[in-house]
Write an enzyme that holds these catalytic residues in place. Sequence first.
Site, short mmCIF file in Angstrom:
data_model
loop_
_atom_site.label_atom_id
_atom_site.label_comp_id
_atom_site.label_asym_id
_atom_site.label_seq_id
_atom_site.Cartn_x
_atom_site.Cartn_y
_atom_site.Cartn_z
N LYS A 114 -5.53 -1.98 -7.43
CA LYS A 114 -5.84 -1.43 -6.11
C LYS A 114 -7.01 -0.44 -6.25
O LYS A 114 -7.73 -0.50 -7.24
CB LYS A 114 -4.59 -0.78 -5.51
N ARG B 208 -2.72 1.95 -9.61
CA ARG B 208 -1.77 2.82 -8.90
C ARG B 208 -0.48 3.04 -9.66
O ARG B 208 0.26 3.97 -9.31
CB ARG B 208 -1.47 2.26 -7.50
N ASP C 188 0.82 -1.22 0.00
CA ASP C 188 0.00 0.00 0.00
C ASP C 188 0.85 1.27 0.00
O ASP C 188 0.31 2.38 -0.04
CB ASP C 188 -0.91 0.02 1.24
C1 S3P Z 1 -5.32 -5.76 3.10
C2 S3P Z 1 -4.57 -6.44 2.19
C3 S3P Z 1 -3.90 -5.83 1.04
C4 S3P Z 1 -3.87 -4.32 1.13
C5 S3P Z 1 -5.16 -3.75 1.62
C6 S3P Z 1 -5.51 -4.31 2.98
C7 S3P Z 1 -5.93 -6.49 4.22
O1 S3P Z 1 -4.54 -6.20 -0.15
O2 S3P Z 1 -3.54 -3.76 -0.12
O3 S3P Z 1 -5.09 -2.34 1.70
O4 S3P Z 1 -6.37 -5.85 5.20
O5 S3P Z 1 -5.98 -7.73 4.16
P1 S3P Z 1 -4.16 -7.57 -0.91
O6 S3P Z 1 -4.23 -8.63 0.07
O7 S3P Z 1 -5.16 -7.72 -2.01
O8 S3P Z 1 -2.77 -7.32 -1.44
#
Ligand code: S3P
Length: 439
Positions: A346, A350, A319
Amino acid sequence: MVWTSHPVSSITGTLRAPADKSCSHRALILGGLAEGVTEISGLLEGEDVLNTGKVMAALGAQVERLGEGHWQVRGVGASGLRSPSQDLDFGNSGTGSRLMMGVVAGYPIQARFIGDESLSGRPMGRVLDPLAQMGATYEASEGKTLPLTLQGRDDLSAITYTPPHASAQVKSCLLLAGLNAQGETVIEESRITRDHSERMLRGFGAEVGVEKKGAGARVSIQGGQHLHAIDTRVPGDPSSVAFLAAAAMLSPRGGVLIEGVMSNETRDGFFRAAALMGAPVGAEEQGDAAGERLIDMSFESAALKGINVPTELVPSMIDEFPILAVLAAHASGETLVSGAEELRVKESDRISAVVNMLRVNGVEIEERPDGFLVQGCNGAIPGGGLVETHHDHRIAMSALIMGTAAQQPVRIDDAAMIATSYPDFKAHMAALGADIRGD
Ligand code: S3P
């Protein structure tokens, strides 16, 4: 909501870290499933998390706000979730929607999942495909996107699954479905991703197996386990802290102390990358919260150098690439990001949003399929641009941080999404000396 960030000569002060978004979602979800009354303190009251709270209430949990960040959740326990009488609206939140698909799949209920324009364009096949293998059925919009209707069942079959993308959301979705499935659900991750679900499930009394395997892990859960209510405190969010850290590093007079940050190796890639670029990062142990270690972190002005971001850091800073790109723009030399194609799906694409953010502010950047290459401006980002945020809170905040240290102010077209993850962002930045204007 157009906001403008004007350059300032110092960013200094001490703040308590805002609460972690990932842990806040999970505390509401697990509290809503558990037997008994869970008390949560320090919950992030951002829009994404509040939507998850509303969804748990629509499915039968009693969710009540007792005070600032202080919430009580009476879980459904053995009586289980009920079919909601209205659509489940997740707003901008990929985490809320994907984790809740795993939850709904394990009960004999039907629910319609909806979200905003950004969420409605994001891929849900990554969770729908394995949930369908477990026995859930669905009807989704074209390309397996929202709006979609999911039909769960109380006799899901456990599966062993290797997610094609490194994704904590997919792993967590399957752990939540696995909690109510028959047999042992196993997720074979080829790269470790954030492990808050595993930690918090254990906190609520479930057994979760984790075996490290090379760069990845085998994560498993036996179906039919019951969760028990707990009192829990949400730790500080390293992803939100990254913005404050970057502001201090870019500032000619930067000195910031942030208290109560979660220290977890699945989330600290940005701080490691910043250290490789030459930024001093201080950390002091402060105990723990919700099964996570807490630290106080300090950041200061730094003469940053460009780097090749090690690809093994990508999942632990997934992120943080928009704000890393701002550090790269300020640094001397080139910074290369690769192996980060996940950024395309995302809250916005991004990679393209970062490329535009830097270009309109006079920074040279080359777009790559799986990342980007930035030519650093050696402390002199021109600025003066209007950044399109594409409904993406992290693009919005990154651009505003760039404005604090550019030669001309930086504007963003829409600040509304900042409230999804960091509602106190503007107030916190003002407390540190930033000059961000807009209503
Ligand atoms: C998150 C996992 C991440 C992250 C998101 C929050 C989570 O996504 O980008 O902001 O809380 O499990 P991905 O698991 O799809 O990479």
